[in-house]
Design a protein around this motif. Structure first.
Motif, PDB file in Angstrom:
ATOM      1  N   THR A 246       0.811  -1.218   0.000  1.00  0.00           N
ATOM      2  CA  THR A 246       0.000   0.000   0.000  1.00  0.00           C
ATOM      3  C   THR A 246       0.844   1.267   0.000  1.00  0.00           C
ATOM      4  O   THR A 246       0.340   2.334  -0.316  1.00  0.00           O
ATOM      5  N   GLU A 247       2.114   1.130   0.373  1.00  0.00           N
ATOM      6  CA  GLU A 247       2.982   2.302   0.448  1.00  0.00           C
ATOM      7  C   GLU A 247       4.432   1.842   0.427  1.00  0.00           C
ATOM      8  O   GLU A 247       4.755   0.752   0.905  1.00  0.00           O
ATOM      9  N   ARG A 248       5.288   2.675  -0.128  1.00  0.00           N
ATOM     10  CA  ARG A 248       6.718   2.368  -0.175  1.00  0.00           C
ATOM     11  C   ARG A 248       7.496   3.663   0.001  1.00  0.00           C
ATOM     12  O   ARG A 248       7.191   4.666  -0.622  1.00  0.00           O
ATOM     13  N   GLU A 249       8.529   3.619   0.847  1.00  0.00           N
ATOM     14  CA  GLU A 249       9.416   4.763   1.039  1.00  0.00           C
ATOM     15  C   GLU A 249      10.849   4.262   0.906  1.00  0.00           C
ATOM     16  O   GLU A 249      11.326   3.476   1.739  1.00  0.00           O
ATOM     17  N   VAL A 250      11.526   4.698  -0.145  1.00  0.00           N
ATOM     18  CA  VAL A 250      12.906   4.298  -0.377  1.00  0.00           C
ATOM     19  C   VAL A 250      13.773   4.755   0.797  1.00  0.00           C
ATOM     20  O   VAL A 250      13.657   5.899   1.255  1.00  0.00           O
ATOM     21  N   ASP A 251      14.578   3.839   1.323  1.00  0.00           N
ATOM     22  CA  ASP A 251      15.453   4.098   2.477  1.00  0.00           C
ATOM     23  C   ASP A 251      14.673   4.534   3.714  1.00  0.00           C
ATOM     24  O   ASP A 251      15.230   5.164   4.611  1.00  0.00           O
ATOM     25  N   GLY A 252      13.401   4.177   3.786  1.00  0.00           N
ATOM     26  CA  GLY A 252      12.548   4.611   4.893  1.00  0.00           C
ATOM     27  C   GLY A 252      12.854   3.971   6.228  1.00  0.00           C
ATOM     28  O   GLY A 252      12.475   4.504   7.268  1.00  0.00           O
TER      29      GLY A 252
END
Length: 153
Positions: A128-134
């Motif tokens: 549902t969501e992705r944050e690179v280097d999160g």
């Protein structure tokens, strides 16, 4: 999988075994900076936390909690050398069954990384969501969700 996996409730005596599992998954799946948070979590005696044993040894651990009609999976990990042997799947299935039995929950969500997202997607979770280097450099934060009425055990 060579031997059966037994899932049981976490006990304080499992602390060192669970921390060893965590340490074995650093730095690939977790950062060392997360270890104290995990230890504090375990020392609090979390409800809904279980361990998987094989041949009398703790080889995986994971938990869940429910809030506002949704369950969240938390701190799920398996002995790194045993990845791909069905232990994680047994642990996930046991947690999903416990969530169903508790009732009042229509969805299950998890925060994971790109390294584990495929495991959850294969079991019906949708990203549902992705944050690179999160989570850390090289570890993306991936949010995934499973609608229970759509999941087939």
């Amino acid at each position: 999988m060579s031997a059966a996996v037994r899932i049981r409730a976490y006990a304080p005596a499992d602390l060192s075994a669970c921390l060893a599992l965590f340490d074995g998954n650093v730095p690939r799946y977790f950062t060392i900076s997360e270890r104290s948070e995990f230890e504090d979590f375990l020392r609090a005696g979390p409800p809904g936390y279980v361990v998987a044993e094989r041949d009398g040894r703790v080889v995986a651990c994971g938990g869940w909690y429910a809030r506002d009609g949704e369950a969240r999976l938390c701190w799920g990990l398996a002995q790194r050398e045993l990845h791909g042997q069905g232990i994680g799947r047994a642990l996930l299935d046991a947690r999903l069954q416990a969530i169903r039995e508790a009732g009042g929950v229509s969805a299950v969500s998890i925060t994971t990384s790109q390294l584990s997202e495929g495991f959850f997607v294969k079991r019906g979770f949708e990203v549902t969501e992705r944050e690179v280097d999160g989570l850390a450099p090289g570890l993306d934060r991936v949010e995934a969700r499973l609608m229970l009425q759509e999941h087939r055990a």
